[in-house]
Design a protein around this motif. Structure first.
Motif, short mmCIF file in Angstrom:
data_model
loop_
_atom_site.label_atom_id
_atom_site.label_comp_id
_atom_site.label_asym_id
_atom_site.label_seq_id
_atom_site.Cartn_x
_atom_site.Cartn_y
_atom_site.Cartn_z
N PHE A 57 0.92 -1.25 -0.04
CA PHE A 57 -0.15 -0.12 0.05
C PHE A 57 0.89 1.37 0.10
O PHE A 57 0.41 2.36 -0.47
N GLU A 58 2.11 1.21 0.39
CA GLU A 58 2.73 2.31 0.29
C GLU A 58 3.78 2.49 -0.76
O GLU A 58 3.85 3.62 -1.13
N VAL A 59 4.06 1.33 -1.26
CA VAL A 59 4.94 1.47 -2.81
C VAL A 59 4.34 1.13 -3.92
O VAL A 59 4.66 1.82 -4.99
N ASN A 60 3.16 0.74 -3.93
CA ASN A 60 2.41 0.63 -4.89
C ASN A 60 0.83 0.43 -4.76
O ASN A 60 0.27 -0.47 -4.88
N PRO A 61 0.27 1.69 -4.18
CA PRO A 61 -1.07 1.58 -3.88
C PRO A 61 -2.14 1.06 -4.91
O PRO A 61 -3.14 0.58 -4.60
N SER A 62 -1.79 1.56 -6.11
CA SER A 62 -2.65 1.26 -7.36
C SER A 62 -2.84 -0.25 -7.26
O SER A 62 -3.83 -0.87 -7.47
N LEU A 63 -1.64 -1.03 -7.12
CA LEU A 63 -1.81 -2.57 -7.40
C LEU A 63 -2.36 -3.08 -5.99
O LEU A 63 -3.27 -4.21 -6.14
N ALA A 64 -2.00 -2.65 -4.91
CA ALA A 64 -2.76 -3.02 -3.51
C ALA A 64 -4.31 -2.77 -3.67
O ALA A 64 -5.04 -3.92 -3.33
N TRP A 65 -4.73 -1.58 -4.13
CA TRP A 65 -5.96 -1.66 -3.87
C TRP A 65 -6.89 -2.02 -5.21
O TRP A 65 -7.84 -2.65 -5.09
N GLY A 66 -6.07 -2.25 -6.15
CA GLY A 66 -6.61 -3.00 -7.33
C GLY A 66 -7.04 -4.54 -6.83
O GLY A 66 -8.00 -5.12 -7.34
N HIS A 67 -6.00 -5.21 -6.35
CA HIS A 67 -6.31 -6.73 -5.75
C HIS A 67 -7.44 -6.68 -4.79
O HIS A 67 -8.33 -7.36 -5.06
N TRP A 68 -7.61 -5.73 -3.86
CA TRP A 68 -8.46 -5.73 -2.69
C TRP A 68 -9.88 -5.40 -3.40
O TRP A 68 -10.88 -6.04 -2.99
N ILE A 69 -9.94 -4.36 -4.23
CA ILE A 69 -11.38 -3.96 -4.77
C ILE A 69 -11.67 -5.13 -5.93
O ILE A 69 -13.20 -5.48 -5.66
N THR A 70 -11.00 -5.83 -6.40
CA THR A 70 -11.27 -6.88 -7.28
C THR A 70 -12.00 -7.98 -6.28
O THR A 70 -12.84 -8.51 -6.50
N ARG A 71 -11.26 -8.14 -5.26
CA ARG A 71 -11.64 -9.35 -4.32
C ARG A 71 -12.84 -9.09 -3.68
O ARG A 71 -13.72 -9.98 -3.29
N GLN A 72 -13.00 -7.62 -3.09
CA GLN A 72 -14.17 -7.25 -2.46
C GLN A 72 -15.37 -7.50 -3.52
O GLN A 72 -16.51 -8.17 -3.05
N ARG A 73 -15.23 -7.35 -4.70
CA ARG A 73 -16.44 -7.21 -5.59
C ARG A 73 -16.64 -8.56 -5.83
O ARG A 73 -17.83 -9.00 -5.95
N ASN A 74 -15.57 -9.53 -5.80
CA ASN A 74 -15.93 -10.92 -6.19
C ASN A 74 -16.76 -11.52 -5.29
O ASN A 74 -17.71 -12.20 -5.25
N TYR A 75 -16.16 -11.09 -4.05
CA TYR A 75 -16.82 -11.79 -2.70
C TYR A 75 -18.42 -11.53 -2.66
O TYR A 75 -19.33 -12.36 -2.16
N LEU A 76 -18.64 -10.05 -2.80
CA LEU A 76 -20.01 -9.71 -2.84
C LEU A 76 -21.03 -10.25 -3.98
O LEU A 76 -22.23 -10.25 -3.72
N SER A 77 -20.17 -10.72 -5.04
CA SER A 77 -21.08 -11.28 -6.09
C SER A 77 -21.50 -12.79 -5.65
O SER A 77 -22.25 -13.44 -6.44
#
Length: 305
Positions: free
Chosen positions: A71-91
């Motif tokens: 989240f410190e060195v590559n926040p776009s990748l960190a959030w990209g992973h977690w956003i994908t995971r969050q949406r997947n789980y909610l589906s």
């Protein structure tokens, strides 16, 4: 009095488990990854190559992506992973076993408490209240400030998050900002590599959890169903065993039911221990079938929020 678990066949074990649930005052569902996986949620601890092939192809491991430093060195990748995971789980809808457990709470009028390290919130989606669930690792649907400004963690607005590039796994658009200092943020869950998890709300739930069981009268009958908890991530297993051992030491009646398709072996030959080498859904269905023959039919009207 129950016969030793090793001397019983599967049908007898299921009958004993159902009898224990009916007779219990307090039921604890100690749920591991095996409970979630039957809904179709991947278990990251059994290989990122299956849970997230793209990240695996990028040469990343679980310890690379579930890492505070990302989240410190590559926040776009960190959030990209977690956003994908969050949406997947909610589906993904909770499987029928969740409905069964919720039905026990309603129809049998049992006090049921949930203990889990799962991040998917499937128990909450099926109807359990927040004060009935102890999420030991927090939730990936909460956010904390990366700058440690002191603000309390807050829920993420998934619907307001931007898209994720499906080729690079980078989050597109503006990333979540702190609601107090407007600084950088991260998911508020205990990461595989972490030293900065800030979760005072989880600590409060943990305190309530401990006080509840410390004050539990030895006249109360306790049943713990440990479901799908492996030995790699054994935090739930350890807590379930602690609760059982403490209640027994106080002179209380405590039944321990381990449900695990691959690792159902018991560490103790106590007569109130039951091992069921079944999947979560198989075991809960068989137990519930026995309960229904003793009580009344189960409604199928529960719906997932």
């Amino acid at each position: 009095m129950m016969t030793n678990d090793n001397d019983l066949n599967l049908n007898e074990k299921v009958r004993n488990a159902s009898r224990s649930i009916i007779e219990s005052d307090i039921i604890v569902i100690a749920a591991g990854a095996g409970m979630s996986s039957e809904s179709g949620i991947d278990d990251y601890y059994h290989g990122i190559d299956k849970a997230h092939p793209l990240l695996s192809q990028m040469g990343l491991s679980l310890f690379d992506i579930s890492n505070h430093s990302l989240f410190e060195v590559n926040p776009s990748l960190a959030w990209g992973h977690w956003i994908t995971r969050q949406r997947n789980y909610l589906s993904i809808e909770p499987h029928y076993g969740y409905h069964i457990v919720y039905h026990w709470k309603k129809s049998l009028r049992k006090q049921i408490r949930i203990l889990t390290t799962n991040l998917d919130r499937q128990f909450a989606r099926i109807g359990f209240e927040k004060n009935e669930i102890f999420e030991m690792h927090g939730s990936m649907y909460d956010v904390q400030c990366l700058e440690e400004c002191g603000v309390q963690p807050w829920p993420i607005a998934i619907e307001e998050m931007g898209d994720v590039d499906d080729k690079t796994m980078l989050a597109l658009g503006e990333l979540p900002r702190c609601i107090q200092c407007q600084g950088r943020t991260r998911v508020c869950t205990s990461l595989a590599v972490d030293g900065h998890w800030y979760a005072p709300h989880v600590q409060l739930v943990q305190q309530f959890h401990r006080q509840f069981f410390e004050q539990l009268s030895n006249e109360k009958k306790l049943t713990i169903l440990e479901i799908g908890c492996g030995t790699v991530m054994n935090k739930v297993r350890e807590e379930a065993r602690r609760l059982i051992d403490e209640h027994r030491c106080r002179g209380g009646h405590a039944t321990f039911i381990r449900i695990n398709l691959y690792e159902a072996q018991l560490e103790s030959r106590h007569q109130q221990n039951i091992s069921l080498p079944l999947s979560a859904l198989q075991a809960l269905t068989l137990i519930n079938d026995q309960i229904q023959t003793r009580t009344f039919p189960m409604s199928t009207s529960n719906s997932v929020n």
